[in-house]
Enzyme design. Sequence first.
Site, PDB file in Angstrom:
ATOM      1  CB  SER A 129     -20.703   8.078 -12.583  1.00 26.37           C
ATOM      2  OG  SER A 129     -20.894   6.383 -12.067  1.00 26.37           O
ATOM      3  CG  ASP A 272     -17.869   3.795 -12.750  1.00 26.47           C
ATOM      4  OD1 ASP A 272     -17.992   5.325 -12.710  1.00 26.47           O
ATOM      5  OD2 ASP A 272     -17.300   4.111 -11.568  1.00 26.47           O
TER       6      ASP A 272
END
Length: 402
Positions: A129, A272
Amino acid sequence: MTVFQQEIHQGRGVLATRLAPALIRVLVALVPVAFILSGCMQTLDRALDAQEADRASIAGYDEIRSYLDARLDEFPRNAQDWAPASKPGGLDVLMISGGGSAGAFSVGVLSAWSAAQTRPEFDVVTGVSTGALIAPLAFLGSAYDDTLVHLYTSGVAEGLTSSKSLGGLLGSSLLSAEPLSRMVERFITPEVLEQVAAEHRKGRRLFVLTTNLDTQRAVIWNMGAIAGSNRPEALKLFRNILLASASIPGVYPAVMIEAEADGRHFKEMHSDGGSASQVLMLPQTLLASGKSLVPAKRQNVNFYVIVNNALMPEFASTPDRTLSVIARAYSIFVKSQTQSALTALYNYSKLTKARFQLASIDIQLPYSMSDPFNTDYMRTVYNLGYAEFAAGTLWRDSPVFR
């Protein structure tokens, strides 16, 4: 999650409480709709079933990816492209977590480490991320510290939530990917790609985590192998993987990555990496095996884990309302998940006599969920990482969470 991801965490680290209350209401309201639509929609440009998805590879590339849950017999066969080169002194491994705008904490740590002139040339760097966005430049060394400081403290991140998606509530996301995509394009240049490839050829390794939303599997991407492939689309794939790892599901659109199985081409939906794991450590099978990363007992392995979040309990008076309770409970779940993963790495380190060093945000800082990329907040977090490293109070050698 991203420079720029907001995870569900009260006060700092986890998505729901970083989104405006109205946005949370929309997300919760759309969950039943998503379940209904997912059961009755399928397009031919996607994998037809789980078996086809499992056979998928990226056309034109060798084994450039693996899975966090891979069995030993599923590991890539081209070990020379995955295992770091052996060194007489052992290996230095840097792992950078998700945490949204609190990724500035890692940038502060790295900057202070460079200033102290003790920062290793890491043999392996991993990112998830916001950590995925930091990882390539951290991998290339102190020469890119100024770029990271600019990205996380100059105020440029404030524009990441300003652009709404044309699709609105029924489209692919609530926010447009364009601001984040442009930012990735600006700092991941052809020159950066070539430098990553050159370091990969030396035996250093760079790995990034995404989540395949169709298969529910965490995908480990060998970014150095992609950079060194000499394929004309390598730069686009490299950028897309970083963008996917940093894209909050439903807030930023998932990234479609071209794949193929048995000659049929289709798209995979990646998002993500923090949805699967806040930190990209070792594949789960390897963690459970107790097998050392280095062949010789005299070689050291140093694990440096930077968590862009608080791991200790953070008090907040939770309103007795449905959404507030859901958000608070989920923040506890994510924190607990991260603590468990760190404990597993610590136990592995003890078994293999590796050195375990953990850094995380250890104070509760004021944060406004209506202004998730506030520049003053990011500078405060940056200064915290810098100051704690400079004072010698940053690292802990065991996973204590109080």
